[in-house]
Design a protein around this motif. Structure first.
Motif, mmCIF file in Angstrom:
data_model
loop_
_atom_site.group_PDB
_atom_site.id
_atom_site.type_symbol
_atom_site.label_atom_id
_atom_site.label_comp_id
_atom_site.label_asym_id
_atom_site.label_seq_id
_atom_site.Cartn_x
_atom_site.Cartn_y
_atom_site.Cartn_z
ATOM 1 N N SER A 228 124.296 16.158 53.677
ATOM 2 C CA SER A 228 125.325 16.228 54.547
ATOM 3 C C SER A 228 125.708 15.513 55.739
ATOM 4 O O SER A 228 124.910 14.778 56.311
ATOM 5 C CB SER A 228 125.429 17.743 55.169
ATOM 6 N N THR A 229 126.809 15.227 56.425
ATOM 7 C CA THR A 229 126.955 14.271 57.317
ATOM 8 C C THR A 229 126.201 14.914 58.872
ATOM 9 O O THR A 229 125.613 14.179 59.366
ATOM 10 C CB THR A 229 128.434 14.209 57.839
ATOM 11 N N ALA A 230 126.219 16.180 58.713
ATOM 12 C CA ALA A 230 125.503 16.897 59.813
ATOM 13 C C ALA A 230 124.049 16.578 59.594
ATOM 14 O O ALA A 230 123.286 16.016 60.922
ATOM 15 C CB ALA A 230 125.645 18.340 59.935
ATOM 16 N N GLU A 231 123.311 16.444 58.621
ATOM 17 C CA GLU A 231 121.931 16.026 58.435
ATOM 18 C C GLU A 231 121.774 14.701 58.778
ATOM 19 O O GLU A 231 120.699 14.388 59.398
ATOM 20 C CB GLU A 231 121.487 16.492 56.882
ATOM 21 N N LEU A 232 122.702 13.724 58.430
ATOM 22 C CA LEU A 232 122.647 12.334 58.662
ATOM 23 C C LEU A 232 122.544 12.027 60.180
ATOM 24 O O LEU A 232 121.971 11.504 60.905
ATOM 25 C CB LEU A 232 123.626 11.463 57.870
ATOM 26 N N LEU A 233 123.509 12.714 60.763
ATOM 27 C CA LEU A 233 123.472 12.646 62.341
ATOM 28 C C LEU A 233 122.334 13.176 62.758
ATOM 29 O O LEU A 233 121.804 12.398 63.984
ATOM 30 C CB LEU A 233 124.669 13.125 62.803
ATOM 31 N N LEU A 234 121.752 14.192 62.525
ATOM 32 C CA LEU A 234 120.909 14.759 63.407
ATOM 33 C C LEU A 234 119.331 14.274 63.019
ATOM 34 O O LEU A 234 118.240 14.190 63.620
ATOM 35 C CB LEU A 234 120.408 16.307 62.914
ATOM 36 N N SER A 235 119.394 13.175 61.740
ATOM 37 C CA SER A 235 118.425 12.458 61.342
ATOM 38 C C SER A 235 117.893 11.412 62.352
ATOM 39 O O SER A 235 116.865 10.833 62.541
ATOM 40 C CB SER A 235 118.574 11.862 59.958
ATOM 41 N N GLY A 236 118.989 11.175 63.169
ATOM 42 C CA GLY A 236 118.730 9.932 64.169
ATOM 43 C C GLY A 236 118.747 8.444 63.423
ATOM 44 O O GLY A 236 118.448 7.429 64.102
ATOM 45 N N GLU A 237 119.008 8.534 62.041
ATOM 46 C CA GLU A 237 118.786 7.040 61.344
ATOM 47 C C GLU A 237 120.176 6.040 61.937
ATOM 48 O O GLU A 237 121.272 6.739 62.120
ATOM 49 C CB GLU A 237 119.055 7.430 59.847
ATOM 50 N N PRO A 238 119.673 4.984 62.303
ATOM 51 C CA PRO A 238 120.786 3.966 62.882
ATOM 52 C C PRO A 238 122.085 4.121 62.139
ATOM 53 O O PRO A 238 123.044 3.742 62.447
ATOM 54 C CB PRO A 238 120.024 2.634 63.118
ATOM 55 N N ALA A 239 121.775 3.837 60.620
ATOM 56 C CA ALA A 239 123.169 3.571 59.908
ATOM 57 C C ALA A 239 124.015 4.874 59.628
ATOM 58 O O ALA A 239 125.357 4.762 59.549
ATOM 59 C CB ALA A 239 122.666 3.367 58.288
ATOM 60 N N ALA A 240 123.337 5.981 60.076
ATOM 61 C CA ALA A 240 124.102 7.377 60.011
ATOM 62 C C ALA A 240 125.486 7.117 61.064
ATOM 63 O O ALA A 240 126.410 7.685 60.531
ATOM 64 C CB ALA A 240 123.195 8.754 60.207
ATOM 65 N N ARG A 241 125.004 6.952 62.213
ATOM 66 C CA ARG A 241 126.172 6.990 63.148
ATOM 67 C C ARG A 241 127.186 6.051 63.128
ATOM 68 O O ARG A 241 128.393 6.170 63.175
ATOM 69 C CB ARG A 241 125.603 6.792 64.551
ATOM 70 N N SER A 242 126.908 4.643 62.578
ATOM 71 C CA SER A 242 127.759 3.803 62.119
ATOM 72 C C SER A 242 128.856 4.250 61.087
ATOM 73 O O SER A 242 129.850 3.930 61.004
ATOM 74 C CB SER A 242 127.043 2.384 61.671
ATOM 75 N N ALA A 243 128.164 5.052 59.926
ATOM 76 C CA ALA A 243 129.014 5.509 59.234
ATOM 77 C C ALA A 243 129.943 6.722 59.400
ATOM 78 O O ALA A 243 130.944 6.858 58.899
ATOM 79 C CB ALA A 243 128.326 5.954 57.707
ATOM 80 N N ALA A 244 129.367 7.410 60.413
ATOM 81 C CA ALA A 244 129.950 9.059 60.854
ATOM 82 C C ALA A 244 131.483 8.738 61.551
ATOM 83 O O ALA A 244 132.212 9.582 60.908
ATOM 84 C CB ALA A 244 129.152 9.442 61.868
ATOM 85 N N GLU A 245 131.511 7.664 62.043
ATOM 86 C CA GLU A 245 133.124 7.566 62.828
ATOM 87 C C GLU A 245 134.046 7.459 61.430
ATOM 88 O O GLU A 245 135.205 8.083 61.494
ATOM 89 C CB GLU A 245 133.191 6.324 63.613
ATOM 90 N N GLY A 246 133.742 6.526 60.592
ATOM 91 C CA GLY A 246 134.761 6.445 59.393
ATOM 92 C C GLY A 246 134.818 7.959 58.437
ATOM 93 O O GLY A 246 135.840 8.235 58.046
ATOM 94 N N LEU A 247 133.652 8.465 58.559
ATOM 95 C CA LEU A 247 133.720 10.064 57.867
ATOM 96 C C LEU A 247 134.562 11.013 58.664
ATOM 97 O O LEU A 247 135.263 11.584 57.985
ATOM 98 C CB LEU A 247 132.364 10.565 57.540
ATOM 99 N N LEU A 248 134.302 10.819 59.842
ATOM 100 C CA LEU A 248 135.418 11.784 60.817
ATOM 101 C C LEU A 248 136.663 11.556 60.694
ATOM 102 O O LEU A 248 137.629 12.435 60.728
ATOM 103 C CB LEU A 248 134.765 11.804 62.190
ATOM 104 N N HIS A 249 137.057 10.156 60.597
ATOM 105 C CA HIS A 249 138.351 9.706 60.583
ATOM 106 C C HIS A 249 139.004 10.430 59.125
ATOM 107 O O HIS A 249 139.996 10.869 58.984
ATOM 108 C CB HIS A 249 138.546 8.277 60.446
ATOM 109 N N GLY A 250 138.151 9.794 58.050
ATOM 110 C CA GLY A 250 138.534 10.672 56.791
ATOM 111 C C GLY A 250 138.737 12.165 56.697
ATOM 112 O O GLY A 250 139.636 12.537 56.097
ATOM 113 N N LEU A 251 137.894 12.763 57.412
ATOM 114 C CA LEU A 251 137.970 14.413 57.365
ATOM 115 C C LEU A 251 139.194 14.471 58.358
ATOM 116 O O LEU A 251 139.850 15.458 57.784
ATOM 117 C CB LEU A 251 136.812 14.867 58.138
ATOM 118 N N GLY A 252 139.675 14.052 59.295
ATOM 119 C CA GLY A 252 140.836 14.409 60.084
ATOM 120 C C GLY A 252 141.926 14.107 59.124
ATOM 121 O O GLY A 252 142.924 15.162 59.035
#
Length: 316
Positions: free
Chosen positions: A92-116
């Motif tokens: 899940s996106t939550a798991e990726l964000l909480l993992s602290g992986e550098p690539a996760a946050r760079s992808a998260a903004e696009g995922l959140l835009h898509g969720l909106g």
């Protein structure tokens, strides 16, 4: 009702299992390179568990079958007490964000835009007609607990919050919840669009219109004001901001501002005061679910009390 298949087929491989007393999740890989998420009721659950009522499912179907880039909604198939979702990834996106992986946050903004964007399309979908209320289960659960907790940790938390928050703040929370449930501006909503249900794909889509992420949809869907969904996402982002500050002091705090901005931009509308108040209700429900369905953690309760106090006073 379809026959119940084995929880894990002979060609499937379990990748992860987790859950609470409310709901359990098993993630398996399948030969076609997709992933199946199996959701089942937790041992402490008292509410019915299953897919959306037929009128809600019919209304969701047009959105679920439509081909749109970004994030799509995926409806469950019911097999006995199981709900099975075919999804593009195992995390899940939550798991990726909480993992602290550098690539996760760079992808998260696009995922959140898509969720909106997806939630805006969902809210514009023609809702079912009829006398049934179909209020999302998430907010019905919160209202039932606020009115009359059913003993055990639910009652303990109810008493602790009323004492710690004080009558003025507690009554404001009750008022905001009542205003949400009594509003006549009711549209089709997801009911609980958590980042834990937002699943990125494992690769880049190659066909036009193919979703690269998916939102598990249906378990809590119903009719409510749009802010029920928008406030849910904003409330979760603010919780994640708190946990990031607590556990990852070196992380860029401005990321959470960008994440909120990306979601709001995707939704196409800035949140108003009632939406921010609904975000606080989501924080309250998450605290309830952790204390009741996972464990009692006094330090966490105190942390959330401070968070709730700040938000209630700011939005009064």
């Amino acid at each position: 009702m379809k026959p119940k298949p084995p929880s894990v087929g002979v060609e499937e491989r379990v990748l992860d299992q987790y859950g609470t007393g409310h709901v359990q999740t098993t993630i398996v890989s399948v030969p076609e390179r997709n992933f199946t998420w199996i959701r089942t009721p937790g041992p402490a659950r008292s509410q019915p568990f299953g897919g959306p009522p037929a009128p809600i499912r019919s209304a969701l179907a047009a959105l679920a079958t439509g081909r749109q880039p970004g994030v799509g909604c995926v409806l469950p198939e019911a097999y006995g007490s199981e709900l099975r979702y075919t999804l593009p990834g195992p995390r899940s996106t939550a798991e990726l964000l909480l993992s602290g992986e550098p690539a996760a946050r760079s992808a998260a903004e696009g995922l959140l835009h898509g969720l909106g964007t997806l939630l805006r399309a969902l809210h514009a979908t023609t809702p079912p007609t009829g006398p049934e209320a179909y209020t999302p289960l998430t907010y019905r659960r919160l209202a039932a607990w606020a009115d009359m907790p059913q003993g055990g940790r639910a009652t303990r938390l109810h008493e602790a919050l009323r004492t710690s928050l004080g009558p003025t703040r507690w009554n404001r929370l009750r008022q905001w919840l009542g205003e949400l449930l009594d509003s006549e501006n009711r549209v089709l909503v997801h009911g609980g669009p958590s980042l834990g249900l937002l699943v990125p794909g494992t690769g880049t889509a190659t066909e036009a219109g193919t979703e690269v992420a998916a939102l598990l949809t249906g378990e809590d869907a119903g009719l409510c004001p749009p802010r029920a969904d928008v406030g849910w996402v904003l409330g979760e982002l603010r919780e994640l901001r708190m946990w990031s500050a607590l556990h990852r002091s070196s992380a860029d705090p401005s990321f959470w501002d960008r994440a909120e901005a990306a979601f709001n931009h995707g939704y196409g509308q800035q949140p108003d005061l009632p939406t921010h108040r609904t975000a606080v209700l989501r924080v309250l429900l998450h605290l309830h679910d952790f204390c009741v369905f996972v464990a009692w953690d006094q330090a966490q309760v105190q942390r959330y009390v401070a968070l709730l106090k700040g938000h209630v006073d700011e939005l009064a």
